[in-house]
Structure formats: structure tokens, C-alpha cells
Write a protein that holds these residues in place. Structure first.
Motif, short mmCIF file in Angstrom:
data_model
loop_
_atom_site.label_atom_id
_atom_site.label_comp_id
_atom_site.label_asym_id
_atom_site.label_seq_id
_atom_site.Cartn_x
_atom_site.Cartn_y
_atom_site.Cartn_z
N PHE A 166 0.83 -1.21 0.00
CA PHE A 166 0.00 0.00 0.00
C PHE A 166 0.86 1.26 0.00
O PHE A 166 0.52 2.27 0.60
N GLY A 167 2.00 1.19 -0.70
CA GLY A 167 2.93 2.31 -0.74
C GLY A 167 2.73 3.20 -1.94
O GLY A 167 1.60 3.52 -2.34
N LEU A 168 3.83 3.60 -2.55
CA LEU A 168 3.81 4.59 -3.63
C LEU A 168 3.64 3.92 -4.99
O LEU A 168 4.20 2.85 -5.25
N LEU A 169 2.91 4.59 -5.87
CA LEU A 169 2.81 4.17 -7.26
C LEU A 169 4.11 4.52 -7.99
O LEU A 169 4.93 5.29 -7.46
N PRO A 170 4.33 3.98 -9.20
CA PRO A 170 5.61 4.20 -9.86
C PRO A 170 6.04 5.67 -9.96
O PRO A 170 7.18 6.01 -9.63
N HIS A 171 5.13 6.54 -10.44
CA HIS A 171 5.53 7.94 -10.58
C HIS A 171 5.78 8.58 -9.22
O HIS A 171 6.63 9.46 -9.08
N GLU A 172 5.04 8.14 -8.19
CA GLU A 172 5.25 8.67 -6.85
C GLU A 172 6.59 8.19 -6.28
O GLU A 172 7.30 8.96 -5.61
N HIS A 173 6.92 6.95 -6.54
CA HIS A 173 8.19 6.39 -6.04
C HIS A 173 9.37 7.12 -6.66
O HIS A 173 10.32 7.50 -5.95
N ILE A 174 9.32 7.33 -7.98
CA ILE A 174 10.40 8.06 -8.65
C ILE A 174 10.52 9.47 -8.08
O ILE A 174 11.63 9.98 -7.87
N ARG B 69 4.44 9.91 0.88
CA ARG B 69 3.09 9.43 0.58
C ARG B 69 2.05 10.46 1.01
O ARG B 69 1.09 10.74 0.28
N ALA B 70 2.22 11.04 2.20
CA ALA B 70 1.26 12.02 2.70
C ALA B 70 1.23 13.26 1.81
O ALA B 70 0.17 13.88 1.60
N ARG B 71 2.37 13.63 1.25
CA ARG B 71 2.44 14.82 0.39
C ARG B 71 1.84 14.53 -0.99
O ARG B 71 1.12 15.37 -1.56
N LEU B 72 2.15 13.35 -1.54
CA LEU B 72 1.79 13.06 -2.92
C LEU B 72 0.38 12.50 -3.10
O LEU B 72 -0.24 12.72 -4.15
N ALA B 73 -0.14 11.77 -2.12
CA ALA B 73 -1.43 11.10 -2.28
C ALA B 73 -2.57 12.06 -2.59
O ALA B 73 -3.39 11.77 -3.48
N PRO B 74 -2.69 13.19 -1.89
CA PRO B 74 -3.80 14.10 -2.23
C PRO B 74 -3.73 14.62 -3.67
O PRO B 74 -4.76 14.76 -4.33
N TRP B 75 -2.52 14.88 -4.16
CA TRP B 75 -2.38 15.34 -5.53
C TRP B 75 -2.74 14.22 -6.51
O TRP B 75 -3.43 14.44 -7.51
N SER B 76 -2.29 12.99 -6.23
CA SER B 76 -2.64 11.86 -7.09
C SER B 76 -4.15 11.65 -7.12
O SER B 76 -4.73 11.31 -8.16
N ASP B 77 -4.78 11.88 -5.98
CA ASP B 77 -6.24 11.71 -5.91
C ASP B 77 -6.95 12.74 -6.77
O ASP B 77 -7.82 12.40 -7.59
N VAL B 78 -6.56 14.01 -6.61
CA VAL B 78 -7.20 15.09 -7.36
C VAL B 78 -6.88 15.00 -8.85
O VAL B 78 -7.76 15.14 -9.71
N ALA B 79 -5.62 14.71 -9.16
CA ALA B 79 -5.19 14.77 -10.55
C ALA B 79 -5.47 13.49 -11.32
O ALA B 79 -5.80 13.55 -12.51
N MET B 80 -5.37 12.33 -10.67
CA MET B 80 -5.46 11.07 -11.39
C MET B 80 -6.76 10.31 -11.13
O MET B 80 -7.46 9.94 -12.06
N ARG B 81 -7.05 10.06 -9.85
CA ARG B 81 -8.24 9.25 -9.56
C ARG B 81 -9.50 9.93 -10.10
O ARG B 81 -10.35 9.28 -10.71
N ARG B 82 -9.62 11.23 -9.90
CA ARG B 82 -10.83 11.92 -10.36
C ARG B 82 -10.88 11.98 -11.89
O ARG B 82 -11.96 11.87 -12.47
N PHE B 83 -9.72 12.15 -12.50
CA PHE B 83 -9.71 12.15 -13.97
C PHE B 83 -10.13 10.79 -14.50
O PHE B 83 -10.92 10.71 -15.46
N MET B 84 -9.58 9.72 -13.94
CA MET B 84 -9.92 8.39 -14.43
C MET B 84 -11.41 8.08 -14.24
O MET B 84 -12.06 7.49 -15.10
N ALA B 85 -11.96 8.54 -13.12
CA ALA B 85 -13.39 8.35 -12.88
C ALA B 85 -14.20 9.12 -13.92
O ALA B 85 -15.20 8.61 -14.45
N ALA B 86 -13.75 10.33 -14.22
CA ALA B 86 -14.45 11.13 -15.20
C ALA B 86 -14.30 10.55 -16.62
O ALA B 86 -15.27 10.53 -17.39
N ARG B 87 -13.12 10.07 -16.92
CA ARG B 87 -12.87 9.50 -18.24
C ARG B 87 -13.72 8.25 -18.46
O ARG B 87 -14.25 8.01 -19.54
N ASP B 88 -13.85 7.44 -17.40
CA ASP B 88 -14.59 6.18 -17.52
C ASP B 88 -16.10 6.39 -17.41
O ASP B 88 -16.87 5.47 -17.67
N GLY B 89 -16.50 7.58 -17.00
CA GLY B 89 -17.93 7.86 -16.91
C GLY B 89 -18.57 7.25 -15.70
O GLY B 89 -19.76 6.99 -15.68
#
Length: 368
Positions: free
Chosen positions: A125-133, A348-368
């Protein structure tokens, strides 16, 4: 060379010769062989992977080839796959001892030797690839990694990425926590300890032995990487249930290990070429893995009769809670482990909120 009346070397010259001999011996141990009259060098690269294994095996060969091309042939990398020069899990010690100048592997293999090493491949439950880099390059992760391996005379860097992992291959379906009891599973890193605490029996095996172990019943389940590499390993021939997500490895950073004395002995331009070749492979390998994993997942389902299932909610909840407990305990190993844990959690604490706003919400919107 001057002598005294007895024909013996003067002390100053004797000391000079002795000092030069010692210096030459030390550099010979640290540096690769130099082809006489050509100004070229040859390094040995040992890996933890079967030769040309899709994913990390391909990455290792590509790094070797890129170094040779970028250096104009001044530095040649001779690659030895797992077992050809040293065992798959012997590459750390081989590079530390100078048997080889370089290795391609994964840091979680050294958990028994250096518990905190797992953070530099992936943790549950750690960092995704772009977050790890981002953590390694921007959040102080590289300096901590360097410090962790310094006592072994090693310089580690990121070298490729197999992306988000799958949860693994199971011979029987997992419907609840009771199905984990007694389950013989290969899952390296902290994920294996999490599984153990939930009743499973982790089995440590190198990649090249996994198919036979699964086929023979030594294993009831195994994880490895993602669909591309896993299909090449043939796991779908003996297990038809494939679980996600890969809670234990949300990232797949490959690790290049260098004998630090050998690396430091290189001319500045060759040293830069070696390090940049590894860095370039991070983006190349991640793009390749995502592309090939998507195609292989389709083949596994449509051509190979594999069923892809999510872990049950009950199991995921237990995995998440137990992972938090295991991770907290890693911070108690020693002061450096605590600093690595704190740094990773802060990233993780710094990056997760940005990943949520930028990625999770976009993917949800893209998938409808």
C-alpha cells in the motif's frame, strides 16, 4: 634508481616503490580490466533474472547495450543471467566483493540482510511508480538509499520499472480470510510477512524456480510481476486464478547495484553515461510494461482461460491493517530504518492528495 654503498635501495625509494605497488593493487581490485592498447574497459553485470525475461531481463540487457553504444565502445558490459556466474540472489554479495562490477536486481531481495531495503522496490500500500520516482529524486530517497548500502561498498540507483504489480496466481479461489490459512505462497518483501500474519506460509524462491514449484505443489500461489512477465513464465498453465490488486508491490523499481570503487574509478564521462543509461531505462521500461501488460492481460483472459478476480473486501481490509502494523515495526529496527520509514510516509502524505485530485478523479471522469 639510486642505491647506497651496499647496493640496497635508499629508504625513500623503497617506500615510494612500496606505496606505488599498494596503490596499483587497490586500483586493480576496484577497477575493471583495461584492454591493453585500446583504452577500453569491460564490466561484468550479474542479474537476478532468467536471460531476456520480459520486463527486468530485457531491461538489464538494454542497459548493457545502451552503455556500450553511448560510450562508443569504450565500456562493454558483459551480462550474466541468474545462475550463469552467481545465483540469482547472490548478486548483492558478488558486486560488494568485486566479483562483478554491476548487478540488476530488486532491493526487496535483501530484506533478510537489510530490512529497510524493501522501501526501494515497493512496500504494501505504498507509492505508485511515478510517486516512487518522485520520492527518490525529489524527496530525499536517493540519499537514504546510498547511506543504507554504503557499508557494503555499493552504490544503488533506479534502473527500470515493471509498473504496478498483480496480486498473484492462485490454484484455488480466495473467498475470505480462512482461505489464507496454510497457503504456501511466494511473495517477497514485506507482503510475505503480511501474508504470514494472516495465516499463510511464505516460501522464498528465486524467479527461475517459481513455475516448477507451482506446478509440483511446493507452492499453492505465487506472485511475480505483471501479465507480460507472468505469462512468459507460464504460470497460467498451472494456475487459472489471477488476483489484483498487487497490494504488496504498487511499484516495480528495478535496482542497479554498482561496486562503488569500480564506479568511482571510471572517467567522469563514462560514469555519467552509466548512470544516465540506468535513469533513461526508468521511463522506457515503465512505458513498455504498461503497454505489454495491457496486451498480455487480454491474452490471458481470452486465449488462456484465466479468470482475473479482485481480492475480497474482507481480505483487502485485513491486508491493509496488517500492512500498517508491519511497516510501523520496520521503523524500530535501527535509526536509519526509522528515517527511511519517516521519509517514505512523508512522501506518501504529500503526494497522495495530488494523485487523488489529478489522477483518480480524472480516471473516474474518463470512464464515466
Amino acid at each position: 634508481m639510486s642505491t647506497d654503498k651496499t647496493g640496497r635501495l635508499q629508504n625513500v625509494n623503497r617506500r615510494a616503490v612500496l606505496g606505488a605497488s599498494i596503490a596499483m593493487g587497490s586500483s586493480a581490485l576496484a577497477a575493471p580490466a583495461i584492454a591493453q592498447g585500446q583504452g577500453t574497459l569491460e564490466w561484468k553485470l550479474v542479474t537476478s533474472w532468467p536471460k531476456n525475461l520480459p520486463g527486468p531481463g530485457v531491461t538489464a540487457q538494454r542497459i548493457a547495450d545502451r552503455i556500450q553504444v553511448m560510450s562508443g565502445g569504450r565500456l562493454t558490459i558483459r551480462l550474466f543471467a541468474a545462475g550463469e556466474l552467481v545465483p540469482a540472489l547472490g548478486v548483492f554479495d558478488a558486486v560488494s566483493a568485486g566479483t562483478a562490477q554491476m548487478a540488476h536486481t530488486a532491493s526487496f531481495f535483501w530484506q533478510g540482510k537489510i530490512p529497510a531495503s524493501v522501501y526501494f522496490t515497493a512496500i504494501p500500500f505504498g507509492l505508485l511508480p511515478h510517486e516512487h520516482i518522485t520520492w527518490i529524486e525529489q524527496g530525499g530517497g536517493q540519499a537514504l538509499w546510498d547511506e543504507l548500502y554504503a557499508p557494503f561498498g555499493l552504490k544503488p540507483v533506479m534502473a527500470g520499472n515493471t509498473g504496478v504489480q498483480m496480486g498473484g496466481w492462485y490454484k484455488r479461489e480466495i473467498t475470505g480470510l480462512d482461505d489464507l490459512t496454510g497457503l504456501k505462497i511466494r511473495m517477497p518483501g514485506l507482503g510475505g510477512e503480511v501474508m504470514r500474519r494472516l495465516g499463510a506460509t511464505p516460501v522464498s524462491l528465486p524467479p527461475g524456480e517459481l513455475f516448477q514449484a507451482l506446478q509440483s505443489g511446493v507452492l499453492d500461489a505465487t506472485e511475480f510481476l505483471g501479465p507480460w512477465s507472468d505469462r512468459a513464465m507460464g504460470f497460467h498453465k498451472v494456475a487459472k486464478t489471477y488476483y489484483s490488486p498487487g497490494f504488496h508491490e504498487p511499484n516495480g523499481t528495478g535496482e542497479a547495484l554498482f561496486n562503488k570503487a569500480a564506479l568511482d574509478s571510471l572517467p567522469e564521462d563514462l560514469r555519467a553515461i552509466v548512470l544516465e543509461a540506468c535513469k533513461a531505462e526508468n521511463g522506457r521500461a515503465l512505458a513498455e510494461s504498461d503497454w505489454e501488460n495491457a496486451g498480455s492481460l487480454q491474452l490471458l483472459q481470452e486465449a488462456d482461460g484465466v479468470t482475473v478476480l479482485p481480492y475480497p473486501d474482507e481480505v483487502l481490509a485485513a491486508l491493509r491493517q496488517t500492512s500498517a502494523e508491519v511497516l510501523a515495526e520496520t521503523a524500530e529496527k535501527d535509526p536509519l530504518a526509522k528515517r527511511i520509514y519517516d521519509s517514505h510516509q512523508a512522501a506518501r502524505a504529500r503526494l497522495a492528495p495530488w494523485s487523488d485530485v489529478a489522477m483518480r478523479r480524472f480516471m473516474a471522469a474518463r470512464d464515466g
